[in-house]
Scaffold this active site. Sequence first.
Site, PDB file in Angstrom:
ATOM      1  N   ASP A   1       0.892  -1.250  -0.066  1.00 32.40           N
ATOM      2  CA  ASP A   1      -0.017   0.181   0.078  1.00 32.40           C
ATOM      3  C   ASP A   1       0.865   1.180  -0.062  1.00 32.40           C
ATOM      4  O   ASP A   1       1.446   1.485   1.175  1.00 32.40           O
ATOM      5  CB  ASP A   1      -0.889  -0.151   1.274  1.00 32.40           C
ATOM      6  CG  ASP A   1      -1.967   1.062   1.245  1.00 32.40           C
ATOM      7  OD1 ASP A   1      -1.769   1.975   0.532  1.00 32.40           O
ATOM      8  OD2 ASP A   1      -2.956   0.852   1.900  1.00 32.40           O
TER       9      ASP A   1
ATOM     10  N   ARG B   1      -0.210   4.515  -0.536  1.00 29.91           N
ATOM     11  CA  ARG B   1      -0.822   5.563  -0.353  1.00 29.91           C
ATOM     12  C   ARG B   1      -0.045   6.569   0.877  1.00 29.91           C
ATOM     13  O   ARG B   1       0.496   6.234   1.689  1.00 29.91           O
ATOM     14  CB  ARG B   1      -2.214   5.555   0.237  1.00 29.91           C
ATOM     15  CG  ARG B   1      -3.039   4.847  -0.701  1.00 29.91           C
ATOM     16  CD  ARG B   1      -4.487   4.622  -0.257  1.00 29.91           C
ATOM     17  NE  ARG B   1      -4.370   3.471   0.575  1.00 29.91           N
ATOM     18  CZ  ARG B   1      -5.355   2.652   0.988  1.00 29.91           C
ATOM     19  NH1 ARG B   1      -6.613   2.844   0.564  1.00 29.91           N
ATOM     20  NH2 ARG B   1      -5.376   1.425   1.542  1.00 29.91           N
TER      21      ARG B   1
END
Length: 191
Positions: free
Chosen positions: A123, A125
Amino acid sequence: MNIEKSTIANLPTKYGKFKIRAYKQDNQEHLAIMSKNFEDIEAPYVRVHSECLTGDTLGSLKCDCQNQLDLALKFISKEGGLVIYHRQEGRNIGLLNKVNAYALQDQGRNTIEANLELGFGEDDRDYSVVEEVFKDLNLNKIKLITNNPEKIKYVESLGIEIVERIPAITKANNHNKNYINTKKEQMGHMF
């Protein structure tokens, strides 16, 4: 951090009447979608929704993104609060790489395996714009709509009090069962 923001505008939708403000961070633009009574709520409901063009717009059944966004907008319209539309497609690997990850998933990889095989993290982000939105809207106490423990940790690291966590539970289908199981079993999502 250099964040450019728009003025606030009205946005009537099929869910109800909202106000919106756009935030630009580098080459990404994000939205704050607020209920009309947002400023009057001491601890508003908040959903940080990560962009998913294939789900949110095209109705992909490979994920639960559109269903979670739909659930959040209906809920926020009724109860009051905010949806931050966080434009970091495919856990921030971009649309082109997300489609490449889809192809790897078609060959049997899960979302994490596909991202790693493409040279990305599980991930990638970056939630720094979320902090700017919270500051801009003077939020220090919220009710967070999420299943993601990393979002909870991030919000708490900002000194924001999470008064309540509301799960974003949607119905699984044959196409997204593995996706949801991966989020639950490998990423710790709370369903």
